[in-house]
Design a protein around this motif. Structure first.
Motif, PDB file in Angstrom:
ATOM      1  N   ASN A 137       0.975  -1.140  -0.337  1.00 34.04           N
ATOM      2  CA  ASN A 137      -0.675   0.133  -0.033  1.00 34.04           C
ATOM      3  C   ASN A 137       1.170   1.287   0.222  1.00 34.04           C
ATOM      4  N   LEU A 138       1.100   1.471  -0.957  1.00 34.71           N
ATOM      5  CA  LEU A 138       2.245   2.873  -1.309  1.00 34.71           C
ATOM      6  C   LEU A 138       0.710   4.082  -1.409  1.00 34.71           C
ATOM      7  N   THR A 139      -0.132   4.245  -1.029  1.00 36.85           N
ATOM      8  CA  THR A 139      -1.145   6.147  -0.372  1.00 36.85           C
ATOM      9  C   THR A 139      -0.279   6.871  -0.646  1.00 36.85           C
ATOM     10  N   ASP A 140       0.056   7.734  -1.290  1.00 31.69           N
ATOM     11  CA  ASP A 140       0.680   9.431  -0.439  1.00 31.69           C
ATOM     12  C   ASP A 140       1.915   9.301  -0.012  1.00 31.69           C
ATOM     13  N   CYS A 141       2.430   7.861  -0.889  1.00 33.67           N
ATOM     14  CA  CYS A 141       3.871   7.851  -0.992  1.00 33.67           C
ATOM     15  C   CYS A 141       4.919   8.957  -1.690  1.00 33.67           C
ATOM     16  N   THR A 142       5.785   9.413  -1.801  1.00 31.16           N
ATOM     17  CA  THR A 142       6.682  10.110  -2.417  1.00 31.16           C
ATOM     18  C   THR A 142       8.401   9.614  -3.154  1.00 31.16           C
ATOM     19  N   PHE A 143       7.969   8.830  -4.146  1.00 31.18           N
ATOM     20  CA  PHE A 143       9.370   8.395  -4.449  1.00 31.18           C
ATOM     21  C   PHE A 143       9.941   9.347  -5.458  1.00 31.18           C
ATOM     22  N   SER A 144      10.332   9.924  -5.220  1.00 29.15           N
ATOM     23  CA  SER A 144      11.179  11.345  -6.448  1.00 29.15           C
ATOM     24  C   SER A 144      12.980  11.582  -6.239  1.00 29.15           C
ATOM     25  N   THR A 145      13.316  11.739  -7.415  1.00 27.39           N
ATOM     26  CA  THR A 145      14.405  11.946  -7.367  1.00 27.39           C
ATOM     27  C   THR A 145      15.185   9.952  -7.028  1.00 27.39           C
ATOM     28  N   LEU A 146      14.585   9.507  -7.449  1.00 26.99           N
ATOM     29  CA  LEU A 146      15.857   8.049  -7.105  1.00 26.99           C
ATOM     30  C   LEU A 146      15.399   7.081  -8.091  1.00 26.99           C
ATOM     31  N   ASP A 147      16.374   6.418  -7.227  1.00 27.49           N
ATOM     32  CA  ASP A 147      16.482   5.039  -8.643  1.00 27.49           C
ATOM     33  C   ASP A 147      15.888   3.893  -8.414  1.00 27.49           C
ATOM     34  N   LEU A 148      14.944   3.482  -9.112  1.00 29.79           N
ATOM     35  CA  LEU A 148      13.690   2.648  -8.937  1.00 29.79           C
ATOM     36  C   LEU A 148      14.302   1.514  -9.969  1.00 29.79           C
ATOM     37  N   SER A 149      15.478   2.066 -10.681  1.00 29.52           N
ATOM     38  CA  SER A 149      15.092   0.418 -12.392  1.00 29.52           C
ATOM     39  C   SER A 149      15.359  -0.863 -11.646  1.00 29.52           C
ATOM     40  N   ASN A 150      14.179  -1.089 -12.339  1.00 27.85           N
ATOM     41  CA  ASN A 150      14.116  -2.638 -12.199  1.00 27.85           C
ATOM     42  C   ASN A 150      13.674  -3.463 -10.807  1.00 27.85           C
ATOM     43  N   SER A 151      12.702  -2.460 -10.679  1.00 28.99           N
ATOM     44  CA  SER A 151      11.771  -2.682  -8.895  1.00 28.99           C
ATOM     45  C   SER A 151      10.355  -3.236  -9.752  1.00 28.99           C
ATOM     46  N   THR A 152       9.881  -4.049  -9.192  1.00 26.40           N
ATOM     47  CA  THR A 152       8.064  -4.173  -9.325  1.00 26.40           C
ATOM     48  C   THR A 152       7.532  -3.985  -8.290  1.00 26.40           C
ATOM     49  N   PHE A 153       6.185  -3.450  -8.665  1.00 23.37           N
ATOM     50  CA  PHE A 153       4.937  -2.918  -8.756  1.00 23.37           C
ATOM     51  C   PHE A 153       3.341  -3.157  -8.677  1.00 23.37           C
ATOM     52  N   ASN A 154       3.853  -5.166  -8.915  1.00 26.71           N
ATOM     53  CA  ASN A 154       2.355  -5.952  -9.456  1.00 26.71           C
ATOM     54  C   ASN A 154       1.480  -5.560  -8.291  1.00 26.71           C
ATOM     55  N   GLN A 155       0.433  -5.340  -8.132  1.00 30.87           N
ATOM     56  CA  GLN A 155      -1.236  -5.260  -7.477  1.00 30.87           C
ATOM     57  C   GLN A 155      -0.262  -4.410  -6.353  1.00 30.87           C
ATOM     58  N   SER A 156       0.759  -3.219  -6.368  1.00 27.87           N
ATOM     59  CA  SER A 156       0.581  -2.619  -5.057  1.00 27.87           C
ATOM     60  C   SER A 156      -0.597  -1.823  -4.714  1.00 27.87           C
TER      61      SER A 156
END
Lengths: 287, 109
Positions: A137-156
């Motif tokens: 559950n990533l409600t209201d999360c902030t993922f800014s200026t970062l490296d998320l390469s190859n991460s998975t967000f299935n059914q998030s």
């Protein structure tokens, strides 16, 4: 101040507005250009010639802006990492609840966040490559200026989640209903979206070149000033979707014509707007 | 034209060193740097603003160059760039690398 000179420089820098180092570069450049323009005028050149020569003296500024933006991103990351020095590589956060967690400047490579509840958390300037956010559950999360390469967000669960100015190469978003998600100023050309519904997403100023968005649903989504060359919306549903280009950008309007809308369904408003941009809508159904 | 292009690529590879040289003489602001390079090359090499700032930002990140706000001629503030001790070392080592490359190239070309 010469109005046209200002406009030209603003246009080039617009996508990076707010990145401090880039704003500074713009100010430095404008001050130099103004001085050159004034000198040329003093030498007796007319406005048009002086403007042309001044703009010619800039060179390949797009590339420099990119370099400066990237340099800041890595610097910012280094400084923060040194501050918090939390090395959490390959950590197991599966199923945890961490509301408003702060993961700034952390190394979280390969970490497992599957099924966790991270509502309101921030992951600014962190290294989050190869992480697993499946079902989180990533409600209201902030993922800014970062490296998320190859991460998975299935059914998030993605509600008001921000993914701006981040590296999303190789990232997978599968089986998600995204609500008011921000994916601005981001390179998404190597990102995968499968079976997603976008309700109020914002793709402004992002690069989506060659992206496959087939059979997905877009409601109230903005693709303004985005790189849309060769994007496919085969069999997709589009309602109230906006494709506004930057003024005078031939590149944007050329890209619109390369989008594939075969078998897509769209409402009258979206259809009319795209028609005005001369998109190929020959196989579209209006709903 | 193509001859110009090749020369300019050759020269561009030495942008950092050219800038360090100018800053080793005095603190200077952006436009002053491009102007001096045009003047000293008798107009044969025009350093573009983009190339200069890309080089300055890199030099700054490496700690070879710093900057401060100074007074401008028309009332506005001007950003002056200044070489650091480390920058002086980088300049000296770039020069000796160039001397070496020049000797080798003279034998080869």
């Amino acid at each position: 101040m010469n109005e046209k000179l200002h406009q030209y420089v603003n246009g080039v820098f617009a996508p990076y507005k707010g990145v401090k180092s880039v704003d500074e570069l713009q100010a430095d450049l404008l001050s130099d250009l103004q001085e050159r323009f004034n000198e040329l005028k003093k030498e007796g050149k007319d406005d048009e010639t002086a403007l042309e020569m001044t703009i010619d003296s800039i060179g390949d500024i797009e590339q420099t802006v990119q370099e400066v933006a990237n340099l800041t991103r890595s610097l910012e990351r280094q400084v923060l990492t040194n501050l918090s020095s939390s090395n959490l590589t390959n950590s197991d956060f599966a199923g945890v609840t961490a509301h408003k967690g702060k993961f700034a400047g952390s190394s979280l490579i390969g970490s497992d966040f599957s099924g966790s509840d991270l509502t309101g958390s921030t992951f600014k300037s962190s290294d989050v490559r190869d992480a697993n956010f499946n079902g989180a559950n990533l409600t209201d999360c902030t993922f800014s200026t970062l490296d998320l390469s190859n991460s998975t967000f299935n059914q998030s669960i993605l509600v008001r989640t921000v993914f701006s100015k981040s590296s999303l190469a190789g990232v997978t978003f599968r089986d998600i209903t995204m609500t008011d998600v921000k994916l601005t100023m981001t390179d998404l050309s190597k990102t995968t979206f499968e079976n997603c519904t976008f309700d109020g997403a914002d793709f402004t100023n992002s690069s989506l070149e060659g992206l496959n968005l087939d059979h997905q649903t877009f409601i109230g989504v903005k693709f303004d000033k985005a790189g849309l060359k060769d994007v496919t919306f085969r069999g997709a549903t589009l309602k109230n979707v906006s494709f506004k280009g930057p003024a005078l950008s031939k590149k944007f309007y050329r890209a619109i014509k390369t989008i594939c809308f075969d078998d897509a369904r769209m409402d009258k408003l979206t259809y009319a707007a795209l028609k005005g941009l001369e998109a190929d809508l020959s196989k579209v159904t209006v709903i | 034209m193509s001859e110009n292009k090749i020369t300019s690529d050759l020269l561009r590879g030495h942008t950092d060193t050219m800038i360090l040289r100018l800053l080793s003489e005095a603190d200077r602001y952006g436009y002053e740097i491009v102007k001096l390079i045009a003047e000293r090359s008798d107009g044969n090499y025009e350093l573009k603003e983009a190339t200069m700032y890309s080089s300055l930002r890199r030099l700054e990140a490496d700690g070879d160059v710093e900057w401060y706000w100074g007074d401008g001629s028309q009332g506005g503030r001007r950003k002056y760039f200044k070489i650091t001790e480390k920058g002086k070392e980088t300049h000296a080592s770039n020069i000796s690398n160039w001397e070496y490359a020049k000797r080798v190239l003279e034998k080869l070309l």
